[in-house]
Design an enzyme around this catalytic site. Sequence first.
Site, PDB file in Angstrom:
ATOM      1  N   ASN A 126      -5.050   3.963   5.167  1.00 17.93           N
ATOM      2  CA  ASN A 126      -5.235   4.912   6.264  1.00 17.93           C
ATOM      3  C   ASN A 126      -5.533   4.209   7.585  1.00 17.93           C
ATOM      4  O   ASN A 126      -4.800   3.333   7.991  1.00 17.93           O
ATOM      5  CB  ASN A 126      -6.294   5.958   5.896  1.00 17.93           C
ATOM      6  CG  ASN A 126      -5.659   7.298   5.578  1.00 17.93           C
ATOM      7  OD1 ASN A 126      -4.793   7.775   6.306  1.00 17.93           O
ATOM      8  ND2 ASN A 126      -6.073   7.915   4.494  1.00 17.93           N
TER       9      ASN A 126
ATOM     10  N   ASP B 293     -10.572   8.599   6.986  1.00 15.94           N
ATOM     11  CA  ASP B 293      -9.119   8.780   7.068  1.00 15.94           C
ATOM     12  C   ASP B 293      -8.613   8.000   8.285  1.00 15.94           C
ATOM     13  O   ASP B 293      -8.858   6.814   8.400  1.00 15.94           O
ATOM     14  CB  ASP B 293      -8.787  10.275   7.140  1.00 15.94           C
ATOM     15  CG  ASP B 293      -7.393  10.597   6.629  1.00 15.94           C
ATOM     16  OD1 ASP B 293      -6.430   9.965   7.096  1.00 15.94           O
ATOM     17  OD2 ASP B 293      -7.251  11.493   5.776  1.00 15.94           O
TER      18      ASP B 293
END
Length: 301
Positions: free
Chosen positions: A151, A204
């Site tokens: 990510n 994330d």
Amino acid sequence: MAESYKVETIPPYTELGEGPHWDIPSQSLYYVSLTNGLIYRLDYKENKVYCASIGLRDCFVIGDGGRLLMIRWDGLSKKASIVKELANTGPKDTHNRFNDGKVDPWGRLYAGTMLHESVGSPFEKATGSLYRFCAASGKLVEQDRNIYISNGLAWNRQTNKFYYVDSGANNIKEYDIDLEGNLVNGTIWYDFKAPGNDPGGFGDGMTIDTEGNLFVAIFNGYKVLKISPQKKVLQVIKIPAQQVTSVAFGGPKLDELFVTTAAMTFTTPQKDPAGATFKVTGLGVKGYPMDEIDLSKVKTP
């Protein structure tokens, strides 16, 4: 810290918003919906979002399964075209797919992979890798392996450090960067699983401001965290959607934070304004201009 910031909702909603990229020449925010192959452009002056399906004013590079593709879109029409395949991870890696990628200050593209959800849970199997795309050779150069969910990526230009989120491991790693752009000496820099660090979700997408603070989207957490170079959480930016996926600075002064979210992942639809893109103002910080990939050594049709 007082919550002096403002959060605005930018429709339309996406299935899985990702990859926000602020383009200075056009004053536009580009982003994608990962699960259904759509690319969006928010025209800042018009306050209007354009959308196209994939089949570019300039050329763009996107991940598609195990391929890196160059596509072209004028930013207005409803269809974008594939120009060519730049690279792919090869037959040994068909169980993985690209997830997140970004360009460094020297025009080099880095992108990571993860186990494709159709094969198994990427939270349980660390089959992914992080790659640097070498435009001169058209090859992917592996930088790290045994990644769960590749990510967020960010570069600190003052310290020559690279930061990288593995959502499955739920940590941020720090690397040194050598002269060829290879990432070395990787160590865990921030562990969301450590006592006192649990954000109620997992890290994330990520970006960095000009003071070296990391802004990390927290998936399943309704928030973005601002983390200082000293590894302290300086601010919790609340987002009215649960699945916060990525962040990017933009706007005319690069002082607005754009936040993408997901409406559906793992086949579970979400409520609230899930899938919307949000604009956060009043944070009192600025980001860097986002970098463009150097494709001067790539032959195009």
